[in-house]
Design an enzyme around this catalytic site. Sequence first.
Site, PDB file in Angstrom:
ATOM      1  N   GLN A  83      -1.386   3.656   8.786  1.00 39.03           N
ATOM      2  CA  GLN A  83      -1.093   3.611   7.340  1.00 39.03           C
ATOM      3  C   GLN A  83      -1.637   4.838   6.602  1.00 39.03           C
ATOM      4  O   GLN A  83      -1.036   5.280   5.634  1.00 39.03           O
ATOM      5  CB  GLN A  83      -1.632   2.316   6.742  1.00 39.03           C
ATOM      6  N   SER A 139       0.834  -1.207   0.000  1.00 32.32           N
ATOM      7  CA  SER A 139       0.000   0.000   0.000  1.00 32.32           C
ATOM      8  C   SER A 139       0.871   1.261   0.000  1.00 32.32           C
ATOM      9  O   SER A 139       0.486   2.284  -0.573  1.00 32.32           O
ATOM     10  CB  SER A 139      -0.978   0.006   1.180  1.00 32.32           C
ATOM     11  N   HIS A 152       8.552   3.052   9.106  1.00 36.34           N
ATOM     12  CA  HIS A 152       8.329   2.137  10.227  1.00 36.34           C
ATOM     13  C   HIS A 152       7.103   2.605  11.014  1.00 36.34           C
ATOM     14  O   HIS A 152       7.003   3.799  11.344  1.00 36.34           O
ATOM     15  CB  HIS A 152       9.575   2.121  11.127  1.00 36.34           C
TER      16      HIS A 152
HETATM   17  C1  GRF Z   1       3.944  -0.535   6.755  1.00 38.13           C
HETATM   18  O1  GRF Z   1       3.170  -0.297   7.891  1.00 38.13           O
HETATM   19  C2  GRF Z   1       5.373  -0.135   6.971  1.00 38.13           C
HETATM   20  O2  GRF Z   1       5.529   0.896   7.875  1.00 38.13           O
HETATM   21  C3  GRF Z   1       5.992  -1.388   7.531  1.00 38.13           C
HETATM   22  O3  GRF Z   1       5.360  -2.443   6.862  1.00 38.13           O
HETATM   23  C4  GRF Z   1       4.058  -2.024   6.438  1.00 38.13           C
HETATM   24  C5  GRF Z   1       3.986  -2.302   4.974  1.00 38.13           C
HETATM   25  O4  GRF Z   1       2.711  -2.069   4.444  1.00 38.13           O
HETATM   26  N1  GRF Z   1       7.419  -1.364   7.364  1.00 38.13           N
HETATM   27  P1  GRF Z   1       2.473  -2.038   2.878  1.00 38.13           P
HETATM   28  O5  GRF Z   1       3.060  -3.318   2.284  1.00 38.13           O
HETATM   29  O6  GRF Z   1       3.139  -0.823   2.324  1.00 38.13           O
HETATM   30  O7  GRF Z   1       0.975  -2.003   2.723  1.00 38.13           O
END
Ligand code: GRF
Length: 204
Positions: free
Chosen positions: A169, A14, A107
Amino acid sequence: MDVRIAVLVSGTGSNLQALLDDPQTAPRIALVVSSKADAPALDRARSGDVRAIVLDPGHYDGREAHDRALRTILEDEGIDVVLNAGYMRILTPVVVGAFEHRWLNIHPSLLPAFPGAHPVRDALEWGAKATGVTIHFVDEQVDHGPIVMQECVPVLPDDDEASLHARIQEVEHRLYPEAARLLAEGRLKVEGRRVHILDEGAGA
Ligand code: GRF
């Protein structure tokens, strides 16, 4: 020539999507590298007409062999900037050292609180009233490099891991394209652990 960005993924993607939806960042994304062959992020890359490859760590004899291969790919593709977007792998100096201050990670906690693989769950279990998002430079230690941006997200009384991660997110998808733009424009100046954001037009 404009900056060429590689995005490293392992999962849903995402954050990759948010980068692909940003009109200034999308044209700079030259490559997506996934550590998993079945990562949904790969479909997002292909839908965005971005070259996508799988680099399966299981195919390499040790961490350094994998990281040498990754470094060769990034260099052969003329990559200037690397963005981890849900990339679930610890990298060695073999590759990280070649992109010092040109590599970001996102993160889902306010580092240095809750580093590691389960930061949202860890914040809930700790009883934290607030957590958030950190975007930082990648260095040789996990979740450690100089911090570019942070934003707080409150923990609500009824939150579970899914609801809290969903609100985190939303913030990630807004911040990461902005950080990518700043890095691509040479507007992030690192001094020790401090990162200064330069005004528009002041970048390298
Ligand atoms: C995100 O919350 C990021 O901070 C962490 O892993 C998750 C990945 O989500 N490192 P996506 O694959 O970008 O939806």
